[in-house]
Write a protein that holds these residues in place. Structure first.
Motif, mmCIF file in Angstrom:
data_model
loop_
_atom_site.group_PDB
_atom_site.id
_atom_site.type_symbol
_atom_site.label_atom_id
_atom_site.label_comp_id
_atom_site.label_asym_id
_atom_site.label_seq_id
_atom_site.Cartn_x
_atom_site.Cartn_y
_atom_site.Cartn_z
ATOM 1 N N ASP A 173 0.831 -1.205 0.000
ATOM 2 C CA ASP A 173 0.000 0.000 0.000
ATOM 3 C C ASP A 173 0.864 1.253 0.000
ATOM 4 O O ASP A 173 0.575 2.237 -0.701
ATOM 5 N N LYS A 175 3.911 1.634 -1.186
ATOM 6 C CA LYS A 175 4.508 1.823 -2.510
ATOM 7 C C LYS A 175 3.505 2.431 -3.480
ATOM 8 O O LYS A 175 3.853 3.261 -4.316
ATOM 9 N N ASN A 176 2.252 1.997 -3.363
ATOM 10 C CA ASN A 176 1.215 2.516 -4.246
ATOM 11 C C ASN A 176 0.963 4.002 -3.983
ATOM 12 O O ASN A 176 0.826 4.804 -4.907
ATOM 13 N N VAL A 177 0.926 4.372 -2.716
ATOM 14 C CA VAL A 177 0.736 5.782 -2.351
ATOM 15 C C VAL A 177 1.909 6.615 -2.856
ATOM 16 O O VAL A 177 1.736 7.703 -3.400
ATOM 17 N N LYS A 179 3.985 5.894 -5.336
ATOM 18 C CA LYS A 179 4.006 5.899 -6.797
ATOM 19 C C LYS A 179 3.008 6.898 -7.371
ATOM 20 O O LYS A 179 3.312 7.628 -8.311
ATOM 21 N N ASN A 180 1.812 6.938 -6.796
ATOM 22 C CA ASN A 180 0.766 7.818 -7.309
ATOM 23 C C ASN A 180 0.977 9.275 -6.910
ATOM 24 O O ASN A 180 0.350 10.168 -7.482
ATOM 25 N N GLY A 181 1.852 9.510 -5.946
ATOM 26 C CA GLY A 181 2.085 10.873 -5.494
ATOM 27 C C GLY A 181 0.833 11.512 -4.947
ATOM 28 O O GLY A 181 0.629 12.719 -5.075
ATOM 29 N N ASN A 182 -0.008 10.706 -4.341
ATOM 30 C CA ASN A 182 -1.296 11.188 -3.862
ATOM 31 C C ASN A 182 -1.163 11.711 -2.440
ATOM 32 O O ASN A 182 -0.822 10.956 -1.529
ATOM 33 N N THR A 385 -2.497 -5.744 -2.415
ATOM 34 C CA THR A 385 -2.806 -4.565 -3.196
ATOM 35 C C THR A 385 -3.986 -3.837 -2.598
ATOM 36 O O THR A 385 -4.757 -4.425 -1.821
#
Length: 387
Positions: A173, A175-177, A179-182, A385
């Motif tokens: 999770d 890494k996903n945050v 990566k998205n730059g959110n 994921t």
């Protein structure tokens, strides 16, 4: 990130004075509240407060809880239910109609992975990181692991997880945050044992003010109050001086052709062109357009900016729609600004709105949202994921 910088500074002062400290963090909000998840406050044993977790109504009770946490030397989770009339009876009286969960952690300086260490690691570089805080929302009497890990921009992790069974899922999770730059913070619930607050921390805004005239002074002052890193660029050596801009982090005397080579520019860098020198501003604009910056403000009337763009096109500069989206001219929100201070206020507000991807309208027109910008995501312990 001014709040984190202030907290680190206050912690260092407390350490020198031999005082114990605790960190209070808003880790989850249900409904509405004054501050969202990620708001923090450092508490010293003698009652000094740095930062804020509310509009001032929670701080007094949180101070008492923090002193208890320091005495017991273990983290605790405190919940304030402002939908319950009992809160008003207790003297909290938030009136926000929400449920706010506060994690209070005694800071152990001897431990290498305490929250302050993570903050310093983040503040020492201009890179986004993901901070992971783990607690037990369903059982406040259980052990509260607290701020346990930090992931840098390269995916490297510092810290220790309380249970290896959730580590893989939480890091996926994170890494996903990253990566998205959110910049939206999220809370993920794993089973009934752990709640994970996965938070993206962005570097401070880097404001490059091109122009050292008198009207640039209040702009740099307001940006400094927000904790932004401020650089003033001008070709006039007698204008770009520390006596005029004492709060600027950097003063640069340079011609447009060599100014950018002396600046560190990233995706949190914004520019405001305000030299009142048409040729200087146009030369800077020509170099800035290909950089795809989030914000380029141009002071002055719209026709002045249009003239610059037309001349650049005539010179052979290809200006596409994406580049035009980054240009804001005249710079600032429409708040009826007249003098330099009011114009500075409108520009700072516009930059904040652009970076936060907001429209800059009055909050009275904003529709109520549940949990503000947070999401609860139920996941199994073997999830890898985001659901």
């Amino acid at each position: 990130m001014k709040e984190l910088s202030d907290i680190v500074h206050a912690f260092d002062n407390a350490q020198k004075a031999g005082r114990q400290t605790a960190l209070a963090t808003v880790v989850h909000v249900e409904g509405s509240s004054y501050r969202r998840a990620g708001a923090r406050m450092l508490v010293t044993e003698d009652g000094q407060l740095t930062g804020a977790i509310s509009g001032g109504c929670l701080e007094g009770d949180a101070l008492r809880k923090a002193r208890l946490a320091m005495a017991q030397q273990k983290p605790m989770l405190v919940t304030y239910d402002t939908t319950d009339d009992d809160d008003a009876k207790l003297g909290v009286g938030l009136g926000c109609n929400g449920i706010i969960h506060i994690l209070i952690e005694p800071i152990h300086p001897a431990l290498p992975n305490n929250p302050i260490t993570f903050f310093k690691q983040f503040l020492n570089a201009r890179d986004p990181v993901v901070l992971i805080t783990i607690f037990t929302l369903n059982d406040k009497q259980s052990a509260q692991p607290g701020t346990c890990a930090l992931m840098n921009k390269d995916g490297q992790v510092t810290g220790v997880f309380p249970d290896s069974i959730i580590e893989e899922a939480v890091l996926a999770d994170a890494k996903n945050v990253l990566k998205n730059g959110n910049s939206v913070t999220k809370t993920y619930l794993y089973d009934d044992r752990f709640t994970c607050f996965v938070e993206l921390l962005q570097p401070a805004v880097s404001l490059i003010v091109v122009g050292a005239g008198n009207d640039a002074i209040p702009l740099t002052q307001m940006a400094a109050v927000l904790g932004w890193q401020v650089t003033v660029v001008d070709g006039r050596a007698n204008y770009s001086v520390s006596d005029r801009f004492p709060l600027a982090n950097k003063l640069l005397v340079a011609k447009p052709d060599n100014a950018l080579s002396k600046l560190n520019i990233d995706n949190r860098t914004v520019f405001v062109l305000m030299t009142h020198n048409y040729n200087y501003d146009m030369a800077m604009l020509k170099q800035l357009l290909p950089l795809q910056l989030p914000y380029i403000g141009a002071l002055g009337p719209k026709k002045r900016l249009n003239r610059m763009l037309d001349e650049l096109r005539e010179e052979g500069t290809d200006i596409n729609k994406e580049q035009l989206k980054s240009i804001y001219g005249p710079a600032g929100l429409d708040i009826g600004s007249e003098n330099a201070e009011e114009i500075a206020l409108s520009i700072v507000a516009e930059i904040q709105a652009v970076l936060a991807k907001r429209n800059g309208l009055s909050l009275r027109y904003k529709q109520a949202t549940h949990n503000r910008d947070e999401h609860i995501v139920q996941q199994s312990l073997n999830a890898n994921t985001l659901s």
